[in-house]
Write an enzyme that holds these catalytic residues in place. Structure first.
Site, short mmCIF file in Angstrom:
data_model
loop_
_atom_site.label_atom_id
_atom_site.label_comp_id
_atom_site.label_asym_id
_atom_site.label_seq_id
_atom_site.Cartn_x
_atom_site.Cartn_y
_atom_site.Cartn_z
N SER A 1 43.21 -38.33 26.74
CA SER A 1 42.26 -37.63 27.73
C SER A 1 41.26 -38.12 28.47
CB SER A 1 42.86 -36.26 28.37
OG SER A 1 42.96 -35.66 29.65
N ASP B 1 52.44 -38.21 35.72
CA ASP B 1 51.31 -37.94 34.75
C ASP B 1 50.71 -36.90 35.39
OD1 ASP B 1 48.28 -36.07 33.74
OD2 ASP B 1 48.30 -38.66 32.06
N HIS C 1 51.08 -35.46 31.14
CA HIS C 1 50.23 -35.12 30.15
C HIS C 1 50.01 -35.59 29.23
CE1 HIS C 1 45.73 -36.51 31.05
NE2 HIS C 1 46.06 -35.01 30.87
#
Length: 339
Positions: free
Chosen positions: A146, A273, A301
């Site tokens: 991320s 996501d 995610h």
């Protein structure tokens, strides 16, 4: 007559069980539900080049096996389930692991009037340079998740060919390539839940940092923020030298730098996501030959949970280590050639 080496088969695509097809279940489950054993970390405190401290967790591996550096996501840490799961899997192969906590993300508050931010590629640079100095004779890989993926890719793009001095192969998972698109996306519909969740711990860090350095930013406006943009306007931007959130997000996004990456790199993303609007994903046409966009249909995610009960978080570590170790001789990747 020598036979040519077999071409490795591509790993199977991710396929969740029927009850884990919802992207929000994948996302929340990956962060909350999966009890991942804590690796036997050895904690160290590193001095940073700017006079600050960084809390780092480490696992020792075999002297002839690769070292893997792991960069966590927004408000994560070395204790995040995805970091633990990958660290455990890498250690099982005899690899060494280095897992830094970004500043103020460990158990100790850092010393400087700053936190961590999405565009801090200089932080990636000095960490990977130190890892190279400590492990000069083995392969060195890195994985960013991320926000940590954005930082790693930004660094790779800035370094170009020079990145090969410090790193061999990289992976970025669930990367917010376009921070403006992703930040604004987290203000819409159910996605607002994730923005508000991040704000809870971000505000606690801001309060602690303001107590260290009163007046370094507008604490009252920061604590009143209802979106990540508002928080970054009042806290992150002034702490890190940006005019406002718009400049911070624009200058920190890795998307424009992807064509300049020259190290083999895997971009693992899920189409579902909830953090990622389709417009934030890079086009395959702009990616250089060594960068592979691995777009799975599901996974949420940083989720990628499979199985029935209990669900498992083993697909992603296996998938990433398969990529990182696929073209290594068995003596270095930890796999038994007879398996």
């Amino acid at each position: 007559m020598l036979r040519p080496a077999p071409v490795p088969l591509p790993p199977p695509p991710f396929s969740p069980s029927f009850w884990l097809r919802n992207p929000h279940l994948q996302t929340i489950g990956g962060a909350r539900w999966i009890p991942v054993p804590r690796p036997p970390w050895r904690q160290e405190i590193w001095a940073s080049p700017d006079g600050d401290i960084l809390q780092v967790e480490r696992l020792a591996g075999a002297s002839d096996r690769p070292v893997l550096t792991l960069f966590h996501g927004l408000e994560g840490s070395a204790e995040s389930p995805y970091i633990r799961a990958l660290a455990n899997a890498a250690q099982a192969l005899g690899w060494s692991v280095v897992a830094p906590h970004f500043r103020a993300c460990g158990s100790r508050l850092n010393l400087r009037p700053r936190l961590y931010h999405a565009g801090d590629s200089p932080e990636i640079h000095w960490i990977l340079r130190r890892v190279q100095a400590e492990y000069p004779h083995v392969l060195r890989h890195a994985v960013g998740f991320s926000l940590g993926g954005n930082m790693l890719l930004k660094w790779l793009g800035e370094q170009g060919e020079d990145a090969g001095q410090w790193i061999d192969r990289c992976v970025a998972v669930a990367t917010p390539f376009d921070l403006t698109a992703v930040g604004d996306h987290l203000t819409r519909g159910l996605n607002r839940f994730y923005g508000l969740h991040f704000l809870t711990t971000l505000k606690a860090k801001a309060r602690a940092k303001h107590a260290q350095f009163p007046g370094s930013f507008d604490l009252e406006a920061t604590l009143a923020a209802r979106t990540l943009r508002q928080f970054d306007d009042h806290c992150m931007a002034p702490l890190h030298g940006f005019r406002d959130a718009s400049e911070y997000w624009e200058r920190s996004s890795c998307l424009p730098l992807l064509p300049h990456i020259r190290r083999p790199t895997l971009l693992l993303q899920a189409r579902d996501d909830p953090f990622m609007p389709p417009c934030a994903l890079p086009s395959r046409q702009v990616l250089p030959p060594g960068v592979t966009l691995d777009l799975q249909d599901r996974g949420g995610h940083v989720g990628f949970l499979s199985g029935i009960l209990p669900p498992r978080a083993d697909w992603m570590p296996a998938h990433l280590l398969d990529y990182l170790g696929r073209f290594l001789p068995p003596s270095q990747n930890g796999h038994n050639p007879s398996e």
